[in-house]
Design a protein around this motif. Structure first.
Motif, PDB file in Angstrom:
ATOM      1  N   ASN A  38      10.028 105.179 -67.521  1.00 34.84           N
ATOM      2  CA  ASN A  38       9.000 105.741 -66.644  1.00 34.84           C
ATOM      3  C   ASN A  38       7.718 104.938 -66.758  1.00 34.84           C
ATOM      4  O   ASN A  38       7.396 104.390 -67.817  1.00 34.84           O
ATOM      5  N   SER A  39       6.959 104.908 -65.667  1.00 30.66           N
ATOM      6  CA  SER A  39       5.633 104.268 -65.704  1.00 30.66           C
ATOM      7  C   SER A  39       4.638 105.231 -66.347  1.00 30.66           C
ATOM      8  O   SER A  39       4.847 106.440 -66.362  1.00 30.66           O
ATOM      9  N   VAL A  40       3.563 104.657 -66.845  1.00 31.73           N
ATOM     10  CA  VAL A  40       2.495 105.477 -67.453  1.00 31.73           C
ATOM     11  C   VAL A  40       1.726 106.166 -66.328  1.00 31.73           C
ATOM     12  O   VAL A  40       1.379 105.533 -65.337  1.00 31.73           O
ATOM     13  N   ASN A  41       1.450 107.462 -66.503  1.00 33.01           N
ATOM     14  CA  ASN A  41       0.640 108.151 -65.496  1.00 33.01           C
ATOM     15  C   ASN A  41      -0.595 108.789 -66.145  1.00 33.01           C
ATOM     16  O   ASN A  41      -0.806 108.664 -67.357  1.00 33.01           O
ATOM     17  N   GLU A  42      -1.379 109.473 -65.353  1.00 28.75           N
ATOM     18  CA  GLU A  42      -2.648 110.012 -65.859  1.00 28.75           C
ATOM     19  C   GLU A  42      -2.432 111.072 -66.940  1.00 28.75           C
ATOM     20  O   GLU A  42      -3.234 111.189 -67.862  1.00 28.75           O
ATOM     21  N   GLU A  43      -1.348 111.820 -66.827  1.00 29.61           N
ATOM     22  CA  GLU A  43      -1.051 112.826 -67.865  1.00 29.61           C
ATOM     23  C   GLU A  43      -0.778 112.134 -69.206  1.00 29.61           C
ATOM     24  O   GLU A  43      -1.150 112.619 -70.265  1.00 29.61           O
ATOM     25  N   ASP A  44      -0.083 111.002 -69.114  1.00 30.03           N
ATOM     26  CA  ASP A  44       0.199 110.254 -70.352  1.00 30.03           C
ATOM     27  C   ASP A  44      -1.112 109.776 -70.984  1.00 30.03           C
ATOM     28  O   ASP A  44      -1.296 109.876 -72.205  1.00 30.03           O
ATOM     29  N   ILE A  45      -2.001 109.294 -70.128  1.00 30.45           N
ATOM     30  CA  ILE A  45      -3.283 108.809 -70.657  1.00 30.45           C
ATOM     31  C   ILE A  45      -4.042 109.977 -71.298  1.00 30.45           C
ATOM     32  O   ILE A  45      -4.640 109.834 -72.374  1.00 30.45           O
ATOM     33  N   ALA A  46      -3.962 111.142 -70.676  1.00 27.68           N
ATOM     34  CA  ALA A  46      -4.631 112.321 -71.253  1.00 27.68           C
ATOM     35  C   ALA A  46      -4.031 112.609 -72.632  1.00 27.68           C
ATOM     36  O   ALA A  46      -4.745 112.926 -73.586  1.00 27.68           O
ATOM     37  N   HIS A  47      -2.707 112.461 -72.744  1.00 22.70           N
ATOM     38  CA  HIS A  47      -2.094 112.703 -74.054  1.00 22.70           C
ATOM     39  C   HIS A  47      -2.559 111.650 -75.080  1.00 22.70           C
ATOM     40  O   HIS A  47      -2.892 111.996 -76.218  1.00 22.70           O
ATOM     41  N   PHE A  48      -2.587 110.391 -74.654  1.00 23.78           N
ATOM     42  CA  PHE A  48      -3.028 109.340 -75.590  1.00 23.78           C
ATOM     43  C   PHE A  48      -4.480 109.590 -76.027  1.00 23.78           C
ATOM     44  O   PHE A  48      -4.867 109.250 -77.144  1.00 23.78           O
ATOM     45  N   SER A  49      -5.263 110.222 -75.147  1.00 21.75           N
ATOM     46  CA  SER A  49      -6.665 110.511 -75.502  1.00 21.75           C
ATOM     47  C   SER A  49      -6.750 111.553 -76.617  1.00 21.75           C
ATOM     48  O   SER A  49      -7.773 111.654 -77.294  1.00 21.75           O
ATOM     49  N   SER A  50      -5.680 112.308 -76.795  1.00 20.13           N
ATOM     50  CA  SER A  50      -5.699 113.274 -77.901  1.00 20.13           C
ATOM     51  C   SER A  50      -5.335 112.595 -79.225  1.00 20.13           C
ATOM     52  O   SER A  50      -5.468 113.179 -80.293  1.00 20.13           O
ATOM     53  N   ILE A  51      -4.847 111.357 -79.137  1.00 19.70           N
ATOM     54  CA  ILE A  51      -4.457 110.625 -80.362  1.00 19.70           C
ATOM     55  C   ILE A  51      -5.511 109.578 -80.721  1.00 19.70           C
ATOM     56  O   ILE A  51      -5.830 109.363 -81.896  1.00 19.70           O
ATOM     57  N   LEU A  52      -6.046 108.920 -79.697  1.00 18.56           N
ATOM     58  CA  LEU A  52      -6.922 107.755 -79.914  1.00 18.56           C
ATOM     59  C   LEU A  52      -8.347 108.025 -79.448  1.00 18.56           C
ATOM     60  O   LEU A  52      -8.563 108.846 -78.538  1.00 18.56           O
ATOM     61  N   ALA A  53      -9.281 107.281 -80.026  1.00 23.14           N
ATOM     62  CA  ALA A  53     -10.668 107.330 -79.535  1.00 23.14           C
ATOM     63  C   ALA A  53     -10.714 106.717 -78.137  1.00 23.14           C
ATOM     64  O   ALA A  53      -9.900 105.844 -77.817  1.00 23.14           O
TER      65      ALA A  53
END
Ligand code: FAD
Ligand code: MLT
Ligand code: ZN
Length: 508
Positions: free
Chosen positions: A28-43
């Motif tokens: 799957n391609s990265v989508n905005e929900e994925d980025i939101a999830h990564f924001s909970s892990i990374l600064a």
């Protein structure tokens, strides 16, 4: 000696040669929900993405989407820059659930396209994981994050009189994790051996996010299978190296080098034997440069180490380094070597120079190390990094030049230079073919699989040290049997059944 002539075609014939472009319908391609999830892990500063929730300018992502040569272009829209192993683990766990492809990237100096996305995989850049974890000056064991730059590690241990067991022209940018993942060879392999011997332990995030902690500092450990070896040269296809334990040797007390001009290539092999015999244990490098590469280096401001008169019509050059324990002893050996070479009845060399100061020592090395950058300035390089018997080094270079001439592709309109340099001591030739005006399919078609067939004829390796990446996945079978490739696939399947880790690299 076996000679190749223009009329002689390689005997090895592959009916399977084709450049297959892999498709990733399973990802799957990265989508905005994925980025939101990564924001909970990374600064926030650790996430670059052109997706609208982050809106990083495309220019800031661009360097992660092109390799050092400008040959491979990726399509990643998001780059993650974790700071800790735990963060890497959480990212990978999530990508496994979501079936998002991951391309680990270190210093992005690789030469086979291994660190560049093929489609819309995410780039996981290790550059922010750059701390030394420990150094033991007694054992020389260094434990460091994978994102540490090789040169920074050298500088870190230098005050303790230790050196890194590997050195290469890209040291200012490449990372130790990238070096290990490509099993980089470089300029010190002859003396200190390969990373398969000097790496004592690794910490790796596996494709399901599990942290495999094998960060041992033991020199001897025969407890079962040595899993770390799979990640050395794994090119990011089996997991992400996050930590490294490596044995660093004591800095030699005395280092010297000489630069020799040879009348013809046929003298290299007897010279290698003579130098090995006379210098014995203090010889630490034996590097080769052909005349085309030498002249190119000069044109780009390297050297000159010898005057034009001294060089005359020399066909090739050799750099010899010594690393020993006593300067007087080593210099005496080198002077004796030079004298015997120059006064021989049939001299193997035309002339030579012995460095007299650290500055001269460095400029001799600069000529050899600087060739890769000069090649880059000349045009667009097709780089072939092969193991072939030393006696065939120049035959291979000549055969490729003759082939391009015979196809009307040699000259400033197409291939302007074909040259060879490399690590003679390791049987590793770097064959560089310069496309003056850029990469073109018909140039590649004239070079491949021709070069791989020549290498296979000689039972050589299509990758001595740069790896397979995406450049040579369809050429792997020239150096590995069906059975070997089948078992590599099984290993990949065990570690990465979802095929998310650097998909489309290494394995055909
Ligand atoms: P990258 O280019 O970022 O990545 C290379 C591969 O490793 C990719 O497949 C990537 O996915 C993977 N990878 C990177 N980091 C990780 C990680 N932490 N975990 C898992 N996978 C990872 N090579 C030699 O062997 N000898 C030489 O003498 C030599 N000289 C060079 C000189 C120059 C000027 C240049 C540009 C390159 C040279 N190389 C040489 C090529 C060599 O492969 C790289 O310089 C170096 O080893 C790659 O390190 P990197 O951090 O840049 O890795
Ligand atoms: C080298 O030995 O210089 C490197 O492997 C890079 C190159 O092939 O140019
Ligand atoms: Zn090399």
């Amino acid at each position: 000696m076996l000679r190749l002539h223009n009329s002689i075609r390689p005997a090895f014939r592959s009916r399977r040669w084709a450049h297959n472009i892999p498709t990733f319908s399973h990802l799957n391609s990265v989508n905005e929900e994925d980025i939101a999830h990564f924001s909970s892990i990374l600064a926030p500063t650790s996430i670059l993405s052109t997706l609208s929730s982050v809106s990083t300018p495309a220019d800031d992502i661009a360097p992660y989407n092109v390799d050092w040569m400008g040959k491979y272009h990726g399509q990643a829209n998001s780059v993650l820059r974790p700071r800790t192993t735990q963060q890497v683990s959480e990212i990978v766990k999530y990508c496994a659930q979501r079936k998002i492809g991951i391309v680990p990237q270190g210093g992005n100096t690789g030469l086979v396209g291994g660190g560049i996305s093929l489609q819309k995989e995410i780039v996981l850049s290790l550059g922010a994981m750059n701390n030394v974890r420990s150094f033991d000056p007694v054992s020389g064991v260094l434990v460091a994050d994978a994102g540490c730059i090789l040169q920074s590690l050298s500088e870190y241990i230098a005050p303790h009189n230790h050196i890194m067991p590997l050195d290469l022209g890209a040291k200012g940018s490449c990372q130790i994790g990238g070096n290990i993942s490509t099993n980089a060879g470089g300029l010190r392999l002859l003396r200190y051996g390969s990373l398969h011997g000097t790496v004592l332990g690794l910490e790796v995030v596996l494709p399901d996010g599990t942290i495999l902690d094998q960060l041992s500092t033991l020199r001897k450990d025969n407890t079962g299978y040595d899993l770390k070896q799979l990640f050395i040269g794994g090119e990011g296809t089996l997991g992400i190296v996050t930590g490294v334990s490596i044995l660093t040797p004591p800095a030699p007390q005395a280092t010297n080098n000489i630069f020799l001009a040879l009348p013809r290539f046929d003298n290299v092999l007897p010279l290698f034997q003579t130098v090995k015999r006379q210098l014995g244990e203090i010889m630490s490098a034996f590097e080769y440069i052909d005349r085309t590469a030498y002249d190119m280096g000069l044109q780009h401001g390297l050297g000159p180490l010898l005057s034009a008169d001294e060089v005359g019509d020399s066909q090739c050059f050799v750099l010899v380094e010594t690393s020993g324990g006593n300067q007087d002893h080593d210099l005496e050996k080198l002077n004796n070597l030079l004298e015997s070479l120059l006064t021989a009845d049939e001299p193997l060399i035309n002339t030579g120079v012995l460095s007299q100061s650290p500055t001269q020592f460095n400029s001799i090395w600069a000529l050899r190390e600087g060739l890769t950058e000069c090649v880059q300035k000349e045009g667009k390089p097709y780089k072939y990094d092969v193991s072939v018997p030393l006696a065939d080094f120049q035959n291979v270079v000549d055969a490729v030049r003759e082939r391009m001439i015979s196809k009307g592709l040699y000259g400033d309109h197409a291939i302007s230079k074909v040259m060879g340099y490399g690590h003679v001591g390791d049987g590793n030739l770097h064959l560089n073919v310069i496309a003056k005006h850029g990469y073109r399919p018909e140039l590649e078609a004239a070079l491949e699989p021709f070069i791989y067939e020549i290498v296979a004829d000689r039972k050589g390796s299509v990758s001595a040290e740069h790896g397979i990446g995406s450049m040579k996945r369809d050429a792997l079978h020239y150096s590995k049997s069906e059975v070997s490739i089948e078992w590599m696939r099984k290993v990949k399947q065990v570690f990465d059944p979802l095929n998310i880790m650097n998909p489309g690299k290494v394995l055909p």
